[in-house]
Design a protein around this motif. Structure first.
Motif, PDB file in Angstrom:
ATOM      1  N   PHE A   1      -5.921   2.771  -7.651  1.00  0.00           N
ATOM      2  CA  PHE A   1      -6.357   1.375  -7.806  1.00  0.00           C
ATOM      3  C   PHE A   1      -5.169   0.432  -7.675  1.00  0.00           C
ATOM      4  O   PHE A   1      -5.265  -0.606  -7.005  1.00  0.00           O
ATOM      5  N   CYS A   2      -4.043   0.765  -8.284  1.00  0.00           N
ATOM      6  CA  CYS A   2      -2.853  -0.090  -8.209  1.00  0.00           C
ATOM      7  C   CYS A   2      -2.340  -0.212  -6.776  1.00  0.00           C
ATOM      8  O   CYS A   2      -1.965  -1.301  -6.333  1.00  0.00           O
ATOM      9  N   VAL A   3      -2.352   0.896  -6.055  1.00  0.00           N
ATOM     10  CA  VAL A   3      -1.887   0.869  -4.666  1.00  0.00           C
ATOM     11  C   VAL A   3      -2.817   0.014  -3.815  1.00  0.00           C
ATOM     12  O   VAL A   3      -2.377  -0.804  -3.008  1.00  0.00           O
ATOM     13  N   ARG A   4      -4.114   0.165  -3.993  1.00  0.00           N
ATOM     14  CA  ARG A   4      -5.083  -0.631  -3.223  1.00  0.00           C
ATOM     15  C   ARG A   4      -4.959  -2.123  -3.549  1.00  0.00           C
ATOM     16  O   ARG A   4      -5.049  -2.969  -2.659  1.00  0.00           O
ATOM     17  N   MET A   5      -4.755  -2.439  -4.805  1.00  0.00           N
ATOM     18  CA  MET A   5      -4.585  -3.846  -5.186  1.00  0.00           C
ATOM     19  C   MET A   5      -3.291  -4.419  -4.594  1.00  0.00           C
ATOM     20  O   MET A   5      -3.249  -5.569  -4.153  1.00  0.00           O
ATOM     21  N   TYR A   6      -2.238  -3.626  -4.567  1.00  0.00           N
ATOM     22  CA  TYR A   6      -0.981  -4.055  -3.970  1.00  0.00           C
ATOM     23  C   TYR A   6      -1.179  -4.316  -2.475  1.00  0.00           C
ATOM     24  O   TYR A   6      -0.726  -5.342  -1.950  1.00  0.00           O
ATOM     25  N   GLN A   7      -1.876  -3.412  -1.790  1.00  0.00           N
ATOM     26  CA  GLN A   7      -2.152  -3.608  -0.371  1.00  0.00           C
ATOM     27  C   GLN A   7      -2.980  -4.868  -0.146  1.00  0.00           C
ATOM     28  O   GLN A   7      -2.717  -5.647   0.774  1.00  0.00           O
ATOM     29  N   TRP A   8      -3.972  -5.065  -0.986  1.00  0.00           N
ATOM     30  CA  TRP A   8      -4.828  -6.248  -0.858  1.00  0.00           C
ATOM     31  C   TRP A   8      -4.034  -7.519  -1.094  1.00  0.00           C
ATOM     32  O   TRP A   8      -4.127  -8.474  -0.323  1.00  0.00           O
ATOM     33  N   ASN A   9      -3.215  -7.541  -2.138  1.00  0.00           N
ATOM     34  CA  ASN A   9      -2.438  -8.744  -2.462  1.00  0.00           C
ATOM     35  C   ASN A   9      -1.413  -9.077  -1.381  1.00  0.00           C
ATOM     36  O   ASN A   9      -1.118 -10.248  -1.157  1.00  0.00           O
ATOM     37  N   ARG A  10      -0.876  -8.080  -0.730  1.00  0.00           N
ATOM     38  CA  ARG A  10       0.118  -8.325   0.323  1.00  0.00           C
ATOM     39  C   ARG A  10      -0.530  -8.686   1.662  1.00  0.00           C
ATOM     40  O   ARG A  10       0.068  -9.394   2.453  1.00  0.00           O
TER      41      ARG A  10
END
Length: 120
Positions: A44-53
């Motif tokens: 979830f953290c990795v996906r959120m990081y990808q989304w935010n970037r």
């Protein structure tokens, strides 16, 4: 265009890889007790990081595409309006000439010219 070309040339898309983001998160969070180090939340953290970037670039790209579509549709409307005005102008001139020819064919030239002067 630069959003696609530059990352392809310089391996820019690697920064969005799962392993690279995990490394970035481990550097950012020195505390291993953070939620992103919990295996249940790591994906979830990795996906959120990808989304935010990627969200700002995606938004700018979407807005650019919408601007292109809007300008194209307004350009088509302006061209259609211009041609319609030209057709109306030509038809009006033709109608005026037909009216003059009709008056000249029915009445003597002096009377027809007098009638045409009164119309304008």
């Amino acid at each position: 265009v630069m959003l696609v070309i530059v990352p392809l040339v310089g391996d820019g898309w690697v920064i969005f890889s799962y392993e690279r983001i995990k490394e970035s998160l481990s550097v950012y969070y020195q505390n291993t007790e953070a939620a992103c180090f919990n295996p249940a939340y790591q994906d979830f953290c990795v996906r959120m990081y990808q989304w935010n970037r990627s969200f700002p670039a995606t938004t700018i790209l979407f807005i650019g595409i919408m601007i292109v579509f809007a300008s194209f549709s307004s350009s088509v409307a302006f061209r259609r309006n211009y041609t319609t005005k030209r057709v109306v102008r030509v038809l009006t001139m033709q109608q005026k000439k037909d009216r003059e020819d009709l008056l000249l064919s029915i009445f003597p030239k002096t009377v027809a010219m007098h009638m045409l002067e009164k119309q304008t």
